[in-house]
Design a protein around this motif. Structure first.
Motif, PDB file in Angstrom:
ATOM      1  N   SER A 246     115.635-110.626  79.901  1.00 45.72           N
ATOM      2  CA  SER A 246     116.005-109.981  78.798  1.00 45.72           C
ATOM      3  C   SER A 246     116.489-111.029  77.457  1.00 45.72           C
ATOM      4  O   SER A 246     116.158-110.720  76.478  1.00 45.72           O
ATOM      5  CB  SER A 246     117.181-109.093  79.071  1.00 45.72           C
ATOM      6  OG  SER A 246     118.240-110.161  79.420  1.00 45.72           O
ATOM      7  N   HIS A 247     116.669-112.338  78.141  1.00 50.50           N
ATOM      8  CA  HIS A 247     117.027-113.360  77.170  1.00 50.50           C
ATOM      9  C   HIS A 247     115.482-113.670  76.503  1.00 50.50           C
ATOM     10  O   HIS A 247     115.729-113.977  75.266  1.00 50.50           O
ATOM     11  CB  HIS A 247     117.517-114.557  77.827  1.00 50.50           C
ATOM     12  CG  HIS A 247     118.854-114.256  78.163  1.00 50.50           C
ATOM     13  ND1 HIS A 247     119.802-115.267  78.757  1.00 50.50           N
ATOM     14  CD2 HIS A 247     119.819-113.285  78.229  1.00 50.50           C
ATOM     15  CE1 HIS A 247     121.026-114.859  78.954  1.00 50.50           C
ATOM     16  NE2 HIS A 247     121.077-113.537  78.787  1.00 50.50           N
ATOM     17  N   LEU A 248     114.616-113.802  77.166  1.00 55.04           N
ATOM     18  CA  LEU A 248     113.338-114.178  76.558  1.00 55.04           C
ATOM     19  C   LEU A 248     112.869-113.050  75.592  1.00 55.04           C
ATOM     20  O   LEU A 248     112.209-113.516  74.641  1.00 55.04           O
ATOM     21  CB  LEU A 248     112.391-114.449  77.733  1.00 55.04           C
ATOM     22  CG  LEU A 248     112.535-115.678  78.476  1.00 55.04           C
ATOM     23  CD1 LEU A 248     111.473-115.567  79.819  1.00 55.04           C
ATOM     24  CD2 LEU A 248     112.144-116.902  77.720  1.00 55.04           C
ATOM     25  N   CYS A 249     113.278-112.027  75.762  1.00 55.71           N
ATOM     26  CA  CYS A 249     112.813-110.834  74.945  1.00 55.71           C
ATOM     27  C   CYS A 249     113.472-110.943  73.501  1.00 55.71           C
ATOM     28  O   CYS A 249     112.754-110.793  72.586  1.00 55.71           O
ATOM     29  CB  CYS A 249     113.070-109.615  75.550  1.00 55.71           C
ATOM     30  SG  CYS A 249     112.010-108.921  76.883  1.00 55.71           S
ATOM     31  N   ILE A 250     114.614-111.319  73.505  1.00 53.96           N
ATOM     32  CA  ILE A 250     115.186-111.382  72.427  1.00 53.96           C
ATOM     33  C   ILE A 250     114.875-112.912  71.637  1.00 53.96           C
ATOM     34  O   ILE A 250     114.926-112.627  70.321  1.00 53.96           O
ATOM     35  CB  ILE A 250     116.852-111.524  72.418  1.00 53.96           C
ATOM     36  CG1 ILE A 250     117.711-111.179  71.196  1.00 53.96           C
ATOM     37  CG2 ILE A 250     117.308-112.810  73.234  1.00 53.96           C
ATOM     38  CD1 ILE A 250     117.469-109.927  70.588  1.00 53.96           C
ATOM     39  N   ILE A 251     114.532-113.874  72.240  1.00 56.49           N
ATOM     40  CA  ILE A 251     114.143-114.776  71.647  1.00 56.49           C
ATOM     41  C   ILE A 251     112.666-114.699  70.943  1.00 56.49           C
ATOM     42  O   ILE A 251     112.536-114.998  69.892  1.00 56.49           O
ATOM     43  CB  ILE A 251     113.723-116.094  72.813  1.00 56.49           C
ATOM     44  CG1 ILE A 251     115.391-116.692  73.154  1.00 56.49           C
ATOM     45  CG2 ILE A 251     113.250-117.229  72.276  1.00 56.49           C
ATOM     46  CD1 ILE A 251     115.386-117.546  74.298  1.00 56.49           C
ATOM     47  N   LEU A 252     111.841-114.018  71.729  1.00 51.99           N
ATOM     48  CA  LEU A 252     110.417-113.675  71.144  1.00 51.99           C
ATOM     49  C   LEU A 252     110.949-112.600  69.972  1.00 51.99           C
ATOM     50  O   LEU A 252     109.843-112.738  69.107  1.00 51.99           O
ATOM     51  CB  LEU A 252     109.748-112.795  72.316  1.00 51.99           C
ATOM     52  CG  LEU A 252     109.249-113.899  73.340  1.00 51.99           C
ATOM     53  CD1 LEU A 252     108.329-112.942  74.336  1.00 51.99           C
ATOM     54  CD2 LEU A 252     108.338-114.771  73.075  1.00 51.99           C
ATOM     55  N   ALA A 253     111.603-111.660  69.793  1.00 52.96           N
ATOM     56  CA  ALA A 253     112.092-110.738  68.956  1.00 52.96           C
ATOM     57  C   ALA A 253     112.445-111.687  67.724  1.00 52.96           C
ATOM     58  O   ALA A 253     112.382-111.152  66.424  1.00 52.96           O
ATOM     59  CB  ALA A 253     113.140-109.760  69.289  1.00 52.96           C
ATOM     60  N   PHE A 254     112.694-112.905  67.804  1.00 55.82           N
ATOM     61  CA  PHE A 254     113.233-113.680  66.453  1.00 55.82           C
ATOM     62  C   PHE A 254     112.176-114.485  66.161  1.00 55.82           C
ATOM     63  O   PHE A 254     111.969-114.637  65.117  1.00 55.82           O
ATOM     64  CB  PHE A 254     114.330-114.719  67.150  1.00 55.82           C
ATOM     65  CG  PHE A 254     114.790-115.644  66.133  1.00 55.82           C
ATOM     66  CD1 PHE A 254     115.520-115.320  65.077  1.00 55.82           C
ATOM     67  CD2 PHE A 254     114.572-117.019  66.226  1.00 55.82           C
ATOM     68  CE1 PHE A 254     115.924-116.172  63.892  1.00 55.82           C
ATOM     69  CE2 PHE A 254     114.731-117.867  65.155  1.00 55.82           C
ATOM     70  CZ  PHE A 254     115.508-117.544  64.107  1.00 55.82           C
ATOM     71  N   TYR A 255     111.390-115.175  67.121  1.00 51.40           N
ATOM     72  CA  TYR A 255     110.234-116.155  66.662  1.00 51.40           C
ATOM     73  C   TYR A 255     109.095-115.395  66.257  1.00 51.40           C
ATOM     74  O   TYR A 255     108.581-116.082  65.334  1.00 51.40           O
ATOM     75  CB  TYR A 255     110.035-116.950  67.962  1.00 51.40           C
ATOM     76  CG  TYR A 255     111.166-118.104  67.796  1.00 51.40           C
ATOM     77  CD1 TYR A 255     111.429-119.097  67.327  1.00 51.40           C
ATOM     78  CD2 TYR A 255     111.773-118.030  69.110  1.00 51.40           C
ATOM     79  CE1 TYR A 255     112.228-120.183  67.262  1.00 51.40           C
ATOM     80  CE2 TYR A 255     112.829-119.290  69.515  1.00 51.40           C
ATOM     81  CZ  TYR A 255     112.959-120.245  68.473  1.00 51.40           C
ATOM     82  OH  TYR A 255     114.158-120.943  68.673  1.00 51.40           O
ATOM     83  N   ILE A 256     108.738-114.363  66.888  1.00 46.88           N
ATOM     84  CA  ILE A 256     107.393-113.645  66.527  1.00 46.88           C
ATOM     85  C   ILE A 256     107.224-113.312  64.911  1.00 46.88           C
ATOM     86  O   ILE A 256     106.438-113.517  64.150  1.00 46.88           O
ATOM     87  CB  ILE A 256     106.845-112.850  67.497  1.00 46.88           C
ATOM     88  CG1 ILE A 256     106.779-113.563  68.794  1.00 46.88           C
ATOM     89  CG2 ILE A 256     105.521-111.917  67.109  1.00 46.88           C
ATOM     90  CD1 ILE A 256     106.233-112.720  70.000  1.00 46.88           C
ATOM     91  N   PRO A 257     108.239-112.302  64.727  1.00 47.07           N
ATOM     92  CA  PRO A 257     108.406-111.726  63.150  1.00 47.07           C
ATOM     93  C   PRO A 257     108.577-112.912  62.393  1.00 47.07           C
ATOM     94  O   PRO A 257     108.220-112.791  61.197  1.00 47.07           O
ATOM     95  CB  PRO A 257     109.340-110.757  63.403  1.00 47.07           C
ATOM     96  CG  PRO A 257     109.604-110.493  64.862  1.00 47.07           C
ATOM     97  CD  PRO A 257     109.201-111.557  65.548  1.00 47.07           C
ATOM     98  N   GLY A 258     109.252-113.907  62.616  1.00 45.41           N
ATOM     99  CA  GLY A 258     109.785-114.905  61.704  1.00 45.41           C
ATOM    100  C   GLY A 258     108.566-115.845  61.435  1.00 45.41           C
ATOM    101  O   GLY A 258     108.395-115.969  60.259  1.00 45.41           O
ATOM    102  N   LEU A 259     107.904-116.221  62.459  1.00 46.81           N
ATOM    103  CA  LEU A 259     106.588-116.833  62.243  1.00 46.81           C
ATOM    104  C   LEU A 259     105.735-116.191  61.349  1.00 46.81           C
ATOM    105  O   LEU A 259     105.085-116.717  60.513  1.00 46.81           O
ATOM    106  CB  LEU A 259     106.130-117.386  63.632  1.00 46.81           C
ATOM    107  CG  LEU A 259     105.042-118.583  63.438  1.00 46.81           C
ATOM    108  CD1 LEU A 259     105.355-119.746  62.779  1.00 46.81           C
ATOM    109  CD2 LEU A 259     104.667-118.836  64.831  1.00 46.81           C
TER     110      LEU A 259
END
Length: 315
Positions: A246-259
């Motif tokens: 679940s922690h990795l999912c929220i990290i990906l939700a931050f980095y992918i749209p941001g990048l």
């Protein structure tokens, strides 16, 4: 649109934010999910701060980092949503030049801070799972404070050149920003000057921050996953794996749209502008909404304390 929007000037008194280009007729409908996400983010993050402050047993590194994340999310979402909702609801599109540069600074500064906090939280999980006996001696309150200070200073110093460079460019094309907030490249692209310095420095910040932070997060979670697979009890292994997942999912939700948002201004000429702007808003709204749910409600100590508060208040 008045002629003043295309008159030559070097220091515009205001910029005009158009909202989401091409979807102006749907602004009211778009505002509903945006406003809902913002309300959830505000309530969720304030709840996290309130519970951690009230519960002495939660005064530990993991929850200190969680509070830093909550404060960052509150500032980040509040930097854009009040003005964006004003555009959607009241067609209040003007923003003062200095206010625009201030918003630009806060958005990018706190985005960098959020990335740094994710690294700190990954470090905390790495020590807690891979070296649990030394967790309290490695991550002392003094160390946590130094990490927090380093995260704040890095964000503040790396982003500081953005508004200073943006202020020095002459703006003699127009003052219409094709965005719902003052995104850095959306602003400096209006300048009638060679903005390569701003563009190159922006790329340096993006790739240095994301590159280093993703490397450290990946390193931490690879070691965490390796430690999880060595846990003898299946239930404990699954529980720890679910938490890290679940922690990795929220990290990906931050980095992918941001990048995606950062790179589209430079390379995504074939991407529809309205889709780009929508993604740029989701990038700043989705993590602040999800963080208190993923890191808060799914954390047993916070969940239990929240249930106790509601039960006690009900009595």
């Amino acid at each position: 649109m008045s002629d003043s929007n295309t008159t030559d000037f070097t220091n515009p008194s205001t910029f005009i934010l158009v909202g989401i280009p091409g979807l102006e007729a749907a602004h009211i409908w778009i505002s509903i999910p945006f406003c809902t996400m913002y309300i959830i983010a505000i309530l969720g993050n304030f709840t996290i701060l309130f519970i951690v402050k009230r519960e002495p047993s939660l005064h530990e590194p993991m929850y200190y980092f969680l509070c830093m994340l909550a404060i960052t999310d509150l500032v980040l979402s509040t930097s854009i949503m009040p003005k964006t909702l004003n555009i959607f609801w009241f067609n209040s599109r003007e923003i003062n030049f200095s206010a625009c540069l201030t918003q630009l600074y806060f958005i990018h500064c706190f985005s960098v801070m959020e990335s740094g906090i994710f690294v700190a939280m990954a470090l905390d999980r790495y020590v807690a799972i891979c070296d649990p006996l030394r967790h309290s001696t490695i991550l002392t309150n003094a160390v946590v404070a130094k990490i927090g200070l380093a995260v704040v200073l890095r964000g503040g110093m790396l982003v500081m050149p953005h508004p200073f460079l943006a202020r020095q460019w002459p703006y003699c094309r127009n003052n219409i920003i094709l965005h719902s907030y003052c995104e850095h490249m959306a602003v400096v692209k209006l300048a009638c000057a060679d903005i390569r310095m701003s563009s190159y420095y922006s790329l340096f910040v993006i790739f240095s921050v994301i590159g280093l932070d993703v490397f450290f997060i990946t390193f931490s979670y690879i070691n965490i996953l390796w430690a999880i697979f060595r846990i003898p009890t299946k239930d404990a292994r699954l529980k720890t794996f679910a938490t890290c997942g679940s922690h990795l999912c929220i990290i990906l939700a931050f980095y992918i749209p941001g990048l995606f948002s950062f790179l589209m201004y430079r390379f995504g000429h074939n991407v529809p502008l309205h889709f780009h702007i929508l993604m740029a808003n989701v990038y700043l709204l989705l993590p602040p909404m999800l963080n208190p749910i993923i890191y808060g409600v799914r954390t047993k100590q916070i969940r239990d304390r929240l249930i106790w508060l509601f039960a006690h208040k009900g009595m």
